[in-house]
Design a protein around this motif. Structure first.
Motif, PDB file in Angstrom:
ATOM      1  N   ASP A  16       0.842  -1.197   0.000  1.00 40.50           N
ATOM      2  CA  ASP A  16       0.000   0.000   0.000  1.00 40.50           C
ATOM      3  C   ASP A  16       0.874   1.242   0.000  1.00 40.50           C
ATOM      4  OD1 ASP A  16      -2.216  -1.561   0.056  1.00 40.50           O
ATOM      5  OD2 ASP A  16      -2.744  -1.174   2.143  1.00 40.50           O
ATOM      6  N   LEU A  17       0.573   2.158  -0.902  1.00 43.42           N
ATOM      7  CA  LEU A  17       1.274   3.430  -0.964  1.00 43.42           C
ATOM      8  C   LEU A  17       0.491   4.442  -0.147  1.00 43.42           C
ATOM      9  CD1 LEU A  17       2.114   3.480  -4.799  1.00 43.42           C
ATOM     10  CD2 LEU A  17       3.401   2.447  -2.922  1.00 43.42           C
ATOM     11  N   MET A  18       1.193   5.125   0.757  1.00 40.59           N
ATOM     12  CA  MET A  18       0.544   6.040   1.687  1.00 40.59           C
ATOM     13  C   MET A  18       1.234   7.404   1.641  1.00 40.59           C
ATOM     14  SD  MET A  18      -1.390   3.577   3.059  1.00 40.59           S
ATOM     15  CE  MET A  18      -2.060   4.139   4.629  1.00 40.59           C
ATOM     16  N   THR A  19       0.497   8.447   2.014  1.00 37.92           N
ATOM     17  CA  THR A  19       1.105   9.753   2.230  1.00 37.92           C
ATOM     18  C   THR A  19       1.878   9.708   3.541  1.00 37.92           C
ATOM     19  OG1 THR A  19      -0.719  10.674   3.506  1.00 37.92           O
ATOM     20  CG2 THR A  19      -0.871  10.826   1.088  1.00 37.92           C
ATOM     21  N   PHE A  24      -4.178   6.613   2.518  1.00 40.82           N
ATOM     22  CA  PHE A  24      -4.036   5.644   1.439  1.00 40.82           C
ATOM     23  C   PHE A  24      -4.040   6.324   0.069  1.00 40.82           C
ATOM     24  CE2 PHE A  24      -5.933   2.875  -1.777  1.00 40.82           C
ATOM     25  CZ  PHE A  24      -5.190   1.712  -1.660  1.00 40.82           C
ATOM     26  N   ILE A  25      -3.091   5.929  -0.784  1.00 39.08           N
ATOM     27  CA  ILE A  25      -3.023   6.463  -2.149  1.00 39.08           C
ATOM     28  C   ILE A  25      -3.394   5.377  -3.161  1.00 39.08           C
ATOM     29  CG2 ILE A  25      -1.564   7.475  -3.938  1.00 39.08           C
ATOM     30  CD1 ILE A  25       0.235   8.541  -1.713  1.00 39.08           C
ATOM     31  N   ALA A  26      -2.745   4.240  -3.076  1.00 40.39           N
ATOM     32  CA  ALA A  26      -2.966   3.175  -4.054  1.00 40.39           C
ATOM     33  C   ALA A  26      -2.416   1.868  -3.518  1.00 40.39           C
ATOM     34  CB  ALA A  26      -2.300   3.520  -5.380  1.00 40.39           C
ATOM     35  N   ALA A  45      -9.041   1.297  -1.692  1.00 36.84           N
ATOM     36  CA  ALA A  45      -8.477   0.587  -0.542  1.00 36.84           C
ATOM     37  C   ALA A  45      -9.176  -0.735  -0.263  1.00 36.84           C
ATOM     38  CB  ALA A  45      -8.529   1.477   0.700  1.00 36.84           C
ATOM     39  N   SER A  46     -10.342  -0.954  -0.846  1.00 36.08           N
ATOM     40  CA  SER A  46     -11.068  -2.201  -0.606  1.00 36.08           C
ATOM     41  C   SER A  46     -10.744  -3.274  -1.637  1.00 36.08           C
ATOM     42  CB  SER A  46     -12.582  -1.941  -0.608  1.00 36.08           C
ATOM     43  OG  SER A  46     -13.021  -1.582  -1.914  1.00 36.08           O
ATOM     44  N   MET A  47      -9.956  -2.939  -2.636  1.00 35.56           N
ATOM     45  CA  MET A  47      -9.696  -3.859  -3.742  1.00 35.56           C
ATOM     46  C   MET A  47      -8.404  -4.659  -3.555  1.00 35.56           C
ATOM     47  SD  MET A  47     -12.065  -3.875  -5.981  1.00 35.56           S
ATOM     48  CE  MET A  47     -13.472  -2.919  -6.567  1.00 35.56           C
ATOM     49  N   TYR A  48      -8.487  -5.941  -3.901  1.00 37.73           N
ATOM     50  CA  TYR A  48      -7.333  -6.832  -3.940  1.00 37.73           C
ATOM     51  C   TYR A  48      -7.415  -7.642  -5.243  1.00 37.73           C
ATOM     52  CZ  TYR A  48      -6.711  -5.706   0.996  1.00 37.73           C
ATOM     53  OH  TYR A  48      -6.494  -5.036   2.167  1.00 37.73           O
ATOM     54  N   LEU A  49      -6.393  -8.453  -5.489  1.00 36.05           N
ATOM     55  CA  LEU A  49      -6.389  -9.257  -6.705  1.00 36.05           C
ATOM     56  C   LEU A  49      -7.258 -10.501  -6.501  1.00 36.05           C
ATOM     57  CD1 LEU A  49      -2.651  -9.011  -7.871  1.00 36.05           C
ATOM     58  CD2 LEU A  49      -4.648  -7.841  -8.822  1.00 36.05           C
ATOM     59  N   THR A  50      -8.534 -10.263  -6.335  1.00 38.11           N
ATOM     60  CA  THR A  50      -9.489 -11.357  -6.220  1.00 38.11           C
ATOM     61  C   THR A  50      -9.907 -11.821  -7.611  1.00 38.11           C
ATOM     62  OG1 THR A  50     -11.382  -9.863  -6.207  1.00 38.11           O
ATOM     63  CG2 THR A  50     -10.364 -10.378  -4.073  1.00 38.11           C
ATOM     64  N   THR A  51     -10.525 -12.984  -7.661  1.00 42.76           N
ATOM     65  CA  THR A  51     -11.005 -13.487  -8.950  1.00 42.76           C
ATOM     66  C   THR A  51     -12.033 -12.546  -9.560  1.00 42.76           C
ATOM     67  OG1 THR A  51     -10.590 -15.763  -8.237  1.00 42.76           O
ATOM     68  CG2 THR A  51     -12.044 -15.460 -10.137  1.00 42.76           C
TER      69      THR A  51
END
Length: 371
Positions: A16-19, A24-26, A45-51
């Motif tokens: 996670d990229l943060m200030t 949270f940035i990306a 911030a709620s997204m992951y590499l899910t199917t």
């Protein structure tokens, strides 16, 4: 790049990229490859590499390629192009009803099962093969690239602009054709071949030569150092009903061929230069960055006045402006004049990320030698 990310050893973990204030940035994943240390894939911030997330990415990519899916004359193209389709480190090519997945980092490979599940859910294919390019500078690794579905008997015949090509997805690092040159090949056939003599340097399996011959070239000469280029080029000519014995096919170092051609006063109306970014033979090392100007200079000596050089590179380390400077320098060094006729970059199925300049890697320039 932070020291912590440089030292991160766990490929595939989320980053996670943060200030500095902790906002949270990306989100991305760690995956070390020649283009960096990983890829951002979402600003949510709620997204992951899910199917489900990956299925949507593939659905979006397919939606942007509907023209190709409905083109009966082209059955081989890129379905998913890494960062250009919002997930760096992986590409998917379609060859008829077979998919070829290429992994460019161990990080993205760690997510392979979800990625393959998502691909099959969105676009069922007969078979999936793969190329793992994340070790030894991206070199080919495995003897068997079959992954899922049913094993295919290779080679298979695919179509590109109605031209037939033999393709083998399970025989070394390459497949028999570079799909990103589709528009350039078609342009050569339509506009630059009829009644011309053509030299195809670094010809691989002779795809440019096949198009030129179909476009009415008087003769093509294909030159490549790889021994397998001879039978593969013969196969591509034969698949299209072209008498390969009426064409010239040479297995030798391109620079040695230039010397041979000069010695025998051979010249050409059309010269295609599409070298690998880096190549090593027993006697020579070729680097696009260091040697493309010299390559152009030698090609110029074999090009008739009024002839055309198709200068191409897929090296991502410089842009079109720099590439045109190489061209200018080569012509200046040879005291020759020229006119740029047209330029090409990647076709529509190879989209790039405008914020990441290296993703627009392909540069092709049609140059007319005036004198």
């Amino acid at each position: 790049l932070s020291p912590a990310l440089r030292e991160l050893k766990t490929e595939g973990v989320y980053v996670d990229l943060m200030t500095p204030e902790g906002v949270f940035i990306a989100r991305g994943y760690h995956g070390h490859q020649n283009k960096g240390y990983g890829w951002v894939f979402t600003q949510d911030a709620s997204m992951y590499l899910t199917t489900d997330f990956l299925r949507q990415l593939f659905s979006d990519a397919i939606g942007k390629r509907q023209k190709l899916f409905h083109d009966d004359e082209t059955t081989a193209f890129r379905l998913f192009n890494g960062e250009g389709d919002h997930l760096g480190g992986v590409t998917v090519d379609l060859y008829n009803d077979c998919a070829l997945v290429q992994w460019y980092s161990l990080g993205i490979y760690e997510h392979r099962e979800k990625i393959l599940d998502a691909l099959e859910a969105v676009y069922p294919v007969k078979a999936i093969y793969q190329k793992k390019r994340f070790r030894e500078g991206g070199k080919y690794m495995d003897a068997d690239d079959f992954v899922r579905g049913e094993r295919i008997e290779f080679p298979i015949l695919v179509k590109e602009n109605g031209v037939l090509f033999n393709v083998d997805l399970n025989d070394g690092p390459m497949t028999g054709i570079f799909l990103d040159q589709r528009e350039v090949r078609q342009r050569i056939r339509e506009q630059y071949s009829k009644g011309k003599t053509m030299l195809n340097a670094f010809s691989y399996t002779g795809a440019f030569s096949v198009y030129a011959a179909l476009g009415g070239a008087d003769q093509t000469t294909s030159v490549d150092l790889a021994k397998r280029s001879l039978p593969m080029t013969i196969a591509q000519f034969s698949a299209n009903g072209i008498d390969f014995e009426a064409q010239e096919i040479r297995v030798m170092d391109v620079f040695n061929y230039f010397d041979y051609a000069l010695k025998h006063a051979l010249t050409y109306d059309l010269v295609v230069l599409d070298p690998p970014s880096f190549a090593r033979s027993k006697k020579r090392v070729f680097s696009v960055q260091k040697d493309y100007v010299k390559l152009l200079e030698q090609a110029l000596r074999l090009t008739n006045d009024g002839g055309v050089i198709v200068a191409s590179t897929n090296y991502s380390g410089f842009d079109m402006k720099k590439f045109k400077q190489f061209i200018k320098r080569a012509f200046h060094n040879q005291h020759a004049t020229y006119k740029i006729l047209e330029t090409y970059t990647q076709p529509e199925d190879f989209p790039y990320d405008v914020t990441f300049k290296e993703s627009q890697y392909l540069k092709v320039v049609f140059i007319k030698k005036l004198s």
